[in-house]
Design an enzyme around this catalytic site. Structure first.
Site, PDB file in Angstrom:
ATOM      1  N   GLY A  29     -17.536 -11.826 -14.795  1.00 24.56           N
ATOM      2  CA  GLY A  29     -18.028 -13.124 -15.573  1.00 24.56           C
ATOM      3  C   GLY A  29     -19.236 -13.687 -14.451  1.00 24.56           C
ATOM      4  O   GLY A  29     -19.771 -15.479 -14.127  1.00 24.56           O
ATOM      5  N   ILE A 105     -23.649  -3.441 -29.589  1.00 19.83           N
ATOM      6  CA  ILE A 105     -24.096  -4.940 -30.727  1.00 19.83           C
ATOM      7  C   ILE A 105     -24.319  -4.435 -32.069  1.00 19.83           C
ATOM      8  O   ILE A 105     -25.189  -2.958 -32.418  1.00 19.83           O
ATOM      9  CB  ILE A 105     -25.526  -5.209 -29.942  1.00 19.83           C
ATOM     10  CG1 ILE A 105     -25.002  -6.563 -28.605  1.00 19.83           C
ATOM     11  CG2 ILE A 105     -25.872  -6.859 -31.252  1.00 19.83           C
ATOM     12  CD1 ILE A 105     -23.920  -6.827 -28.056  1.00 19.83           C
ATOM     13  N   ASN A 119     -30.660  -8.161 -22.479  1.00 21.24           N
ATOM     14  CA  ASN A 119     -29.011  -7.871 -21.621  1.00 21.24           C
ATOM     15  C   ASN A 119     -30.098  -7.535 -20.031  1.00 21.24           C
ATOM     16  O   ASN A 119     -31.676  -7.526 -19.821  1.00 21.24           O
ATOM     17  CB  ASN A 119     -29.019  -6.371 -22.310  1.00 21.24           C
ATOM     18  CG  ASN A 119     -27.860  -5.739 -21.220  1.00 21.24           C
ATOM     19  OD1 ASN A 119     -26.915  -6.289 -20.475  1.00 21.24           O
ATOM     20  ND2 ASN A 119     -28.189  -4.364 -21.013  1.00 21.24           N
ATOM     21  N   HIS A 121     -29.639  -4.646 -16.964  1.00 19.76           N
ATOM     22  CA  HIS A 121     -28.857  -3.317 -16.495  1.00 19.76           C
ATOM     23  C   HIS A 121     -29.635  -3.087 -15.393  1.00 19.76           C
ATOM     24  O   HIS A 121     -30.327  -3.742 -14.466  1.00 19.76           O
ATOM     25  CB  HIS A 121     -29.857  -1.927 -17.473  1.00 19.76           C
ATOM     26  CG  HIS A 121     -29.528  -0.514 -17.199  1.00 19.76           C
ATOM     27  ND1 HIS A 121     -27.981  -0.528 -17.502  1.00 19.76           N
ATOM     28  CD2 HIS A 121     -29.703   0.088 -16.480  1.00 19.76           C
ATOM     29  CE1 HIS A 121     -27.762   0.331 -17.168  1.00 19.76           C
ATOM     30  NE2 HIS A 121     -28.981   1.006 -16.523  1.00 19.76           N
ATOM     31  N   ASP A 162     -29.781   0.694 -23.946  1.00 18.61           N
ATOM     32  CA  ASP A 162     -30.585   0.257 -23.114  1.00 18.61           C
ATOM     33  C   ASP A 162     -31.558   1.068 -23.623  1.00 18.61           C
ATOM     34  O   ASP A 162     -33.061   1.651 -22.572  1.00 18.61           O
ATOM     35  CB  ASP A 162     -29.911   1.967 -21.901  1.00 18.61           C
ATOM     36  CG  ASP A 162     -28.896   0.710 -20.901  1.00 18.61           C
ATOM     37  OD1 ASP A 162     -28.581   0.003 -21.045  1.00 18.61           O
ATOM     38  OD2 ASP A 162     -28.010   1.683 -21.061  1.00 18.61           O
ATOM     39  N   GLU A 191     -30.111  -9.859  -9.551  1.00 14.33           N
ATOM     40  CA  GLU A 191     -29.906 -10.579 -10.735  1.00 14.33           C
ATOM     41  C   GLU A 191     -29.072 -11.956 -10.308  1.00 14.33           C
ATOM     42  O   GLU A 191     -30.027 -12.895 -11.745  1.00 14.33           O
ATOM     43  CB  GLU A 191     -28.227  -9.567 -11.187  1.00 14.33           C
ATOM     44  CG  GLU A 191     -28.235  -8.180 -11.687  1.00 14.33           C
ATOM     45  CD  GLU A 191     -26.770  -7.978 -11.610  1.00 14.33           C
ATOM     46  OE1 GLU A 191     -27.646  -6.585 -12.036  1.00 14.33           O
ATOM     47  OE2 GLU A 191     -26.238  -8.126 -11.462  1.00 14.33           O
TER      48      GLU A 191
END
Length: 206
Positions: A29, A105, A119, A121, A162, A191
């Site tokens: 997380g 999903i 998302n 990646h 993806d 990120e």
């Protein structure tokens, strides 16, 4: 009395204009907590709930300490979608953000949130994407291939792993001496910097 009426009006407008994020996560997380932290003082964007398929995932403790509730659903419940959709509706979700979510999903979720599930990646798609390409597996593949650069891809989710439309990419160099762990550290920095900002920009036009 007039002051009280004006104050109530302002509160109502703020609530009406608030955009709500639900995060899906399966692991430690760190990205989820970074997103929660980023929006913790926002007056227009709120992380309202975290949903996971792993009751032992570290994400629960990370987001709970920020006051964000988290819930665990089984793989079957995520595949069926009904219980998950009920929970998302309960929290008036505007955008679903995947942050290390290790499950596909379902079609029911895609239908309910078209172009509202994103998302991140840890590579420059279309390279190093697809089933089984996540986390260290991606970084090991990048190093083994002798790539000179890698990065992150933020994209919409569709029915294939993806392959959704790319929203944003950012790059970093891969040195010949880099290990997969060193590459992972560089990618994590990208990120943390970019994912919250891209989310913010998307919500601005929803």
């Amino acid at each position: 009395m007039e002051n009280c009426t004006f104050y109530l009006f302002l509160c109502t407008k703020t609530e009406e204009n608030m955009k709500n994020i639900a995060i899906f996560a399966s692991g430690s997380g760190t990205n989820a907590e970074n997103i929660v932290r980023y929006f913790s003082k926002s007056e227009t964007i709120n992380v309202v709930v975290v949903l996971s398929n792993n009751r032992n995932a570290g994400v629960h403790a990370r987001v709970n300490k920020w006051g964000v509730p988290s819930f665990t659903f089984s793989g079957e419940e995520f595949a069926d979608g009904k219980a998950v959709l009920d929970k998302l509706a309960e929290y008036d979700t505007d955008l679903i953000v995947l942050a290390g979510f290790m499950s596909k999903i379902s079609g029911s979720l895609l239908d309910a949130y078209p172009d509202k599930i994103i998302n991140i990646h840890p590579a420059l798609l279309p390279k190093y994407g697809g089933k089984g390409m996540y986390g260290r597996h991606v970084h090991e593949a990048v190093v083994a291939a002798g790539e000179q650069e890698t990065g992150i891809t933020i994209h919409y989710i569709n029915e294939h792993y993806d392959e959704g439309t790319v929203i944003f990419q950012a790059k970093c160099l891969v040195m010949p001496s880099d290990t997969p762990e060193m590459v992972a550290a560089k990618v994590h920095v990208l990120e943390y910097i970019h994912y919250p900002k891209v989310i913010e920009n998307l919500l601005a036009v929803l």
